[in-house]
Design a protein around this motif. Sequence first.
Motif, PDB file in Angstrom:
ATOM      1  N   VAL A  11      37.137 -13.162  12.880  1.00  0.00           N
ATOM      2  CA  VAL A  11      36.150 -11.914  12.402  1.00  0.00           C
ATOM      3  C   VAL A  11      35.841 -10.814  12.817  1.00  0.00           C
ATOM      4  CG1 VAL A  11      33.877 -12.494  13.447  1.00  0.00           C
ATOM      5  CG2 VAL A  11      34.832 -14.314  13.365  1.00  0.00           C
ATOM      6  N   LEU A  12      36.915 -10.180  14.037  1.00  0.00           N
ATOM      7  CA  LEU A  12      37.160  -9.177  13.728  1.00  0.00           C
ATOM      8  C   LEU A  12      37.426  -8.404  12.614  1.00  0.00           C
ATOM      9  CD1 LEU A  12      36.389  -6.439  15.862  1.00  0.00           C
ATOM     10  CD2 LEU A  12      38.538  -7.106  16.621  1.00  0.00           C
ATOM     11  N   VAL A  13      38.461  -8.657  12.205  1.00  0.00           N
ATOM     12  CA  VAL A  13      39.584  -7.960  11.191  1.00  0.00           C
ATOM     13  C   VAL A  13      38.708  -7.614   9.828  1.00  0.00           C
ATOM     14  CG1 VAL A  13      41.216  -8.468   9.579  1.00  0.00           C
ATOM     15  CG2 VAL A  13      41.741  -8.951  12.003  1.00  0.00           C
ATOM     16  N   GLN A  14      37.814  -8.990   9.884  1.00  0.00           N
ATOM     17  CA  GLN A  14      37.070  -8.542   8.743  1.00  0.00           C
ATOM     18  C   GLN A  14      36.174  -7.971   8.964  1.00  0.00           C
ATOM     19  OE1 GLN A  14      36.845 -10.214   5.478  1.00  0.00           O
ATOM     20  NE2 GLN A  14      35.430 -10.361   4.825  1.00  0.00           N
ATOM     21  N   ALA A  15      35.539  -7.628   9.799  1.00  0.00           N
ATOM     22  CA  ALA A  15      34.385  -7.151   9.841  1.00  0.00           C
ATOM     23  C   ALA A  15      34.214  -5.686  10.049  1.00  0.00           C
ATOM     24  CB  ALA A  15      33.581  -7.171  11.525  1.00  0.00           C
ATOM     25  N   LEU A  16      35.651  -5.394   9.665  1.00  0.00           N
ATOM     26  CA  LEU A  16      36.613  -4.177   9.705  1.00  0.00           C
ATOM     27  C   LEU A  16      36.960  -3.790   8.815  1.00  0.00           C
ATOM     28  CD1 LEU A  16      39.230  -3.899  12.947  1.00  0.00           C
ATOM     29  CD2 LEU A  16      36.730  -2.753  13.010  1.00  0.00           C
ATOM     30  N   ILE A  17      37.684  -4.845   8.110  1.00  0.00           N
ATOM     31  CA  ILE A  17      37.772  -4.012   6.403  1.00  0.00           C
ATOM     32  C   ILE A  17      36.605  -4.084   5.824  1.00  0.00           C
ATOM     33  CG2 ILE A  17      38.725  -5.116   4.255  1.00  0.00           C
ATOM     34  CD1 ILE A  17      40.172  -6.806   5.939  1.00  0.00           C
ATOM     35  N   ALA A  18      34.975  -4.922   5.567  1.00  0.00           N
ATOM     36  CA  ALA A  18      33.751  -4.863   5.220  1.00  0.00           C
ATOM     37  C   ALA A  18      32.792  -3.752   5.246  1.00  0.00           C
ATOM     38  CB  ALA A  18      32.688  -5.945   5.948  1.00  0.00           C
TER      39      ALA A  18
END
Length: 221
Positions: A11-18
């Motif tokens: 979830v954190l990786v996805q948030a950083l990408i977005a």
Amino acid sequence: MRALPVRLDAVLVQALIAAALSFAHLHDLASAAGQQGWKAWAYPVSVDLLLVAAWRRLRAGGPKAAGWCWFLVALTASLGANVATAGMLDLGSVPAWLRILVAGWPAVAFLGGTLLAHGAPRPEERPTAALLAPASAPPASTPNAAETDPTPSLAAAESQVPPASSAPAPSTAVPPALVALARKVADEHRVRTGTVIDTSTLRARLGVPLPLAEAIATQLT
């Protein structure tokens, strides 16, 4: 010295990408609208900070109209930039109305941030003096016959003496509204720290005397 294990949260990786993609889209749109250099990089920061400030207001409790208003404004700016840079708009020839919106965004963001930062106080910061006031004054006691008689008899005087095994005085009465406010403060403290709030911290947060804080803590357990 052992190295700490690195745990990747999906979830954190996805948030950083977005966040990175949205940041780049806002920068590209600001650059195409005539904001060059550091100005184009400042626009994504301004939009994201307004989003964070509005989200904190929504999580803080109290009136949520201002939080939702500025959250939607910042979200519209972010989504608009994402859609505009996806081929829906010719970035080589940006229309005049979009240039006006981009140029006027700093004033809008400053107004929103100021209103969110200096708006209504959090519930635990509000004064509790009104909650401590009694709902109604106790009725005035009427004098009995023994008090009006200037020479009471010995039997009447002995009947007014309380027995040795009388019940202790009642504890401090706590208004229900103050108990509800204290329970909300205790829940927020438990969510933030993971521990149960102690009496001294509860007294400092509510601004009440120590006996009243102890009575409130008894009702919260």
